[in-house]
Design a protein around this motif. Sequence first.
Motif, PDB file in Angstrom:
ATOM      1  N   PRO A 175       0.804  -1.235   0.000  1.00  0.00           N
ATOM      2  CA  PRO A 175       0.000   0.000   0.000  1.00  0.00           C
ATOM      3  C   PRO A 175       0.834   1.282   0.000  1.00  0.00           C
ATOM      4  O   PRO A 175       0.330   2.344  -0.354  1.00  0.00           O
ATOM      5  CB  PRO A 175      -0.820  -0.117   1.287  1.00  0.00           C
ATOM      6  CG  PRO A 175      -0.051  -1.060   2.153  1.00  0.00           C
ATOM      7  CD  PRO A 175       0.603  -2.025   1.223  1.00  0.00           C
ATOM      8  N   TYR A 176       2.117   1.169   0.392  1.00  0.00           N
ATOM      9  CA  TYR A 176       2.995   2.337   0.400  1.00  0.00           C
ATOM     10  C   TYR A 176       4.269   2.019  -0.362  1.00  0.00           C
ATOM     11  O   TYR A 176       4.770   0.889  -0.313  1.00  0.00           O
ATOM     12  CB  TYR A 176       3.318   2.762   1.840  1.00  0.00           C
ATOM     13  CG  TYR A 176       2.086   3.224   2.586  1.00  0.00           C
ATOM     14  CD1 TYR A 176       1.654   4.532   2.496  1.00  0.00           C
ATOM     15  CD2 TYR A 176       1.341   2.320   3.341  1.00  0.00           C
ATOM     16  CE1 TYR A 176       0.503   4.948   3.158  1.00  0.00           C
ATOM     17  CE2 TYR A 176       0.188   2.726   4.000  1.00  0.00           C
ATOM     18  CZ  TYR A 176      -0.223   4.038   3.904  1.00  0.00           C
ATOM     19  OH  TYR A 176      -1.370   4.446   4.544  1.00  0.00           O
ATOM     20  N   LYS A 177       4.808   3.018  -1.072  1.00  0.00           N
ATOM     21  CA  LYS A 177       6.011   2.802  -1.859  1.00  0.00           C
ATOM     22  C   LYS A 177       7.198   3.546  -1.256  1.00  0.00           C
ATOM     23  O   LYS A 177       7.050   4.552  -0.561  1.00  0.00           O
ATOM     24  CB  LYS A 177       5.798   3.226  -3.311  1.00  0.00           C
ATOM     25  CG  LYS A 177       5.489   4.692  -3.533  1.00  0.00           C
ATOM     26  CD  LYS A 177       5.236   4.973  -5.019  1.00  0.00           C
ATOM     27  CE  LYS A 177       4.930   6.444  -5.271  1.00  0.00           C
ATOM     28  NZ  LYS A 177       4.700   6.722  -6.714  1.00  0.00           N
ATOM     29  N   PHE A 178       8.368   3.044  -1.565  1.00  0.00           N
ATOM     30  CA  PHE A 178       9.605   3.573  -0.996  1.00  0.00           C
ATOM     31  C   PHE A 178       9.913   4.960  -1.552  1.00  0.00           C
ATOM     32  O   PHE A 178       9.814   5.205  -2.748  1.00  0.00           O
ATOM     33  CB  PHE A 178      10.758   2.623  -1.308  1.00  0.00           C
ATOM     34  CG  PHE A 178      12.089   3.053  -0.754  1.00  0.00           C
ATOM     35  CD1 PHE A 178      12.447   2.743   0.549  1.00  0.00           C
ATOM     36  CD2 PHE A 178      12.984   3.767  -1.532  1.00  0.00           C
ATOM     37  CE1 PHE A 178      13.673   3.139   1.070  1.00  0.00           C
ATOM     38  CE2 PHE A 178      14.211   4.173  -1.030  1.00  0.00           C
ATOM     39  CZ  PHE A 178      14.557   3.854   0.279  1.00  0.00           C
ATOM     40  N   VAL A 179      10.311   5.881  -0.632  1.00  0.00           N
ATOM     41  CA  VAL A 179      10.705   7.236  -1.029  1.00  0.00           C
ATOM     42  C   VAL A 179      12.156   7.507  -0.654  1.00  0.00           C
ATOM     43  O   VAL A 179      12.960   7.923  -1.483  1.00  0.00           O
ATOM     44  CB  VAL A 179       9.800   8.298  -0.368  1.00  0.00           C
ATOM     45  CG1 VAL A 179      10.300   9.705  -0.687  1.00  0.00           C
ATOM     46  CG2 VAL A 179       8.371   8.134  -0.834  1.00  0.00           C
ATOM     47  N   ILE A 226      13.062   5.995   7.554  1.00  0.00           N
ATOM     48  CA  ILE A 226      12.652   5.389   6.291  1.00  0.00           C
ATOM     49  C   ILE A 226      11.290   5.988   5.958  1.00  0.00           C
ATOM     50  O   ILE A 226      10.365   5.940   6.775  1.00  0.00           O
ATOM     51  CB  ILE A 226      12.556   3.856   6.394  1.00  0.00           C
ATOM     52  CG1 ILE A 226      13.952   3.260   6.641  1.00  0.00           C
ATOM     53  CG2 ILE A 226      11.941   3.259   5.126  1.00  0.00           C
ATOM     54  CD1 ILE A 226      13.937   1.779   6.951  1.00  0.00           C
ATOM     55  N   VAL A 227      11.172   6.586   4.776  1.00  0.00           N
ATOM     56  CA  VAL A 227       9.959   7.294   4.380  1.00  0.00           C
ATOM     57  C   VAL A 227       9.263   6.532   3.252  1.00  0.00           C
ATOM     58  O   VAL A 227       9.884   6.203   2.234  1.00  0.00           O
ATOM     59  CB  VAL A 227      10.278   8.733   3.919  1.00  0.00           C
ATOM     60  CG1 VAL A 227       8.998   9.471   3.536  1.00  0.00           C
ATOM     61  CG2 VAL A 227      11.034   9.490   5.006  1.00  0.00           C
ATOM     62  N   LEU A 228       7.973   6.277   3.435  1.00  0.00           N
ATOM     63  CA  LEU A 228       7.136   5.661   2.409  1.00  0.00           C
ATOM     64  C   LEU A 228       5.984   6.604   2.097  1.00  0.00           C
ATOM     65  O   LEU A 228       5.576   7.402   2.947  1.00  0.00           O
ATOM     66  CB  LEU A 228       6.564   4.318   2.902  1.00  0.00           C
ATOM     67  CG  LEU A 228       7.521   3.300   3.527  1.00  0.00           C
ATOM     68  CD1 LEU A 228       6.750   2.041   3.923  1.00  0.00           C
ATOM     69  CD2 LEU A 228       8.650   2.952   2.576  1.00  0.00           C
ATOM     70  N   GLU A 229       5.431   6.504   0.877  1.00  0.00           N
ATOM     71  CA  GLU A 229       4.256   7.311   0.539  1.00  0.00           C
ATOM     72  C   GLU A 229       3.187   6.430  -0.100  1.00  0.00           C
ATOM     73  O   GLU A 229       3.474   5.360  -0.650  1.00  0.00           O
ATOM     74  CB  GLU A 229       4.633   8.462  -0.392  1.00  0.00           C
ATOM     75  CG  GLU A 229       5.050   8.064  -1.779  1.00  0.00           C
ATOM     76  CD  GLU A 229       5.407   9.275  -2.650  1.00  0.00           C
ATOM     77  OE1 GLU A 229       5.535  10.389  -2.106  1.00  0.00           O
ATOM     78  OE2 GLU A 229       5.564   9.080  -3.866  1.00  0.00           O
ATOM     79  N   ARG A 230       1.959   6.911  -0.012  1.00  0.00           N
ATOM     80  CA  ARG A 230       0.818   6.139  -0.499  1.00  0.00           C
ATOM     81  C   ARG A 230       0.993   5.768  -1.978  1.00  0.00           C
ATOM     82  O   ARG A 230       1.385   6.597  -2.813  1.00  0.00           O
ATOM     83  CB  ARG A 230      -0.457   6.963  -0.339  1.00  0.00           C
ATOM     84  CG  ARG A 230      -1.731   6.225  -0.738  1.00  0.00           C
ATOM     85  CD  ARG A 230      -2.840   7.217  -1.087  1.00  0.00           C
ATOM     86  NE  ARG A 230      -3.174   8.080   0.021  1.00  0.00           N
ATOM     87  CZ  ARG A 230      -4.144   7.818   0.907  1.00  0.00           C
ATOM     88  NH1 ARG A 230      -4.858   6.720   0.793  1.00  0.00           N
ATOM     89  NH2 ARG A 230      -4.400   8.668   1.882  1.00  0.00           N
TER      90      ARG A 230
END
Length: 500
Positions: free
Chosen positions: A178-182, A190-194
């Motif tokens: 549901p979230y992708k790597f940024v 570690i930052v993920l976004e929708r």
Amino acid sequence: MKFAHVMTGTLLILAANAALAESTLRIGIQDDPDILDPHRSRTYSGRLVYTALCDKLVDITPQLEYVPQLATAWTWSEDNKTLSMTLREGVTFHDGEPLDAAAVKFNLDRARTLPDSLRKSELASVDSVEVVDPKTVAIKLKQPDATLISQLSDRAGMMLAPKASQGDVGSKPVCSGPYKFVQRVQQDRIVLERFEQYWNKQAYHFDKVVFLPIPDTSVRLANLRSGDLDIIERVAPTDVKTARADSKLTVYSTPGLGYMQLMFNIANGDKANSPIGKDKRVRKAFELSIDRDAINQVVFEGLYAPSAQPFPGNSPYYDKSLPIPARDVEKSKALLTEAGVKMPLTVDLKVANNPIAQQVGQIIQAMAGEAGFNVNLVATEYATMLSEQQSGNFQIGMSAWSGRPDPDGDIHQFVTCKGGQNDGKYCNPKLDDLLNKARQVNDTAQRQALYHEALRLLADEVPTAYLYFDPRIIAARNNVTGFVPNPDGLIRLTNVAFKP
């Protein structure tokens, strides 16, 4: 010193928050994950990140039942040697590549053949993977494997985008969650976004999810209480009362599947050439110097479950007739004398650099000291510690395992001759035979008999000493709704949201 840590952690988080949207969920985790490649990683903190980043073929409910995720259905052939899986329609990876049977074949083949894959022993029964049609994959086995569905519910069943995975997966994983790597800043965040094309997008409500590694349990809780974090995992037992007394927080405590073990270096490089590596009497002496109940009371407020087995007490595979060895200092000394060891025997014990692990290590150090051991504590960052264990740079390593629903996942890979996480390189063909047979039978009574025989062999040779099982204690701010705890401790974000 602790005040400095609090201020440092808070300032880092505040600096990160300035650039983040309001719909950002901030999760405090205990350790910085190792490499973000499901086939090569081994940290529990990595699994926490994967839960938002990388979907699996199968998932697990709080009742430890297997349910569809990327695979919507599966069936076994009559001889239990072919597992056919039907894949979900309309699923794409974060780079737009479709998830189909060819992608599943790519991933399972990669997990089985990548030189440094840690999934090899988990998928050792797989002979080949065949594409039946774009939405059907057939997994052909060398022999029946009662554990395979369980393996596919974790990292062995996580799917990476084939094209993107030809390069450096670990620094920029491309999955289908549901979230992708940024972004990743080592030891920081570690930052993920929708992922807007996610197949179940309506069940996920945050624009971004940020994982912040904070090893100090008190600092994690302080940041949660101040509002700089929204959820924290592995709340220290000593902090539970404080967290529960805070009207702005909710504490979730669930009996866990995970355990702590002391792994001995038996045959992994030069560090194995010591009395404790070469003589089981010395390892037994070390184990007999430890009082597991005392560790539970002093460090864990009595909330943990002392154990000398890799299966929790409520598991049908737990051997009730195999008691936890009581502390016996005199017998420990006698075994060292019998082994011809000159006391005190100096040994290195590697522990993670978080307060709880170090406190447990200090108690073991004191206890073993009374029995004739001079324990040198070596504290290091957890992922680094695991890497050093894997390379043989240890004598005793205190490492955690987060647990699996099927018993095979809690024992096979750690103690079989070619086990992917057998850092001590212990090898006993008789044990391999028992554990390999247990993989092939579905009958609970037959598996019980095999596991119980294996447990007695391990108790005699002591390649590893199990210490305790820990509950999964998670705390969240009260404005976080919809969270459902799970015995595996993973933070699933399905239907989790902020209160309006």
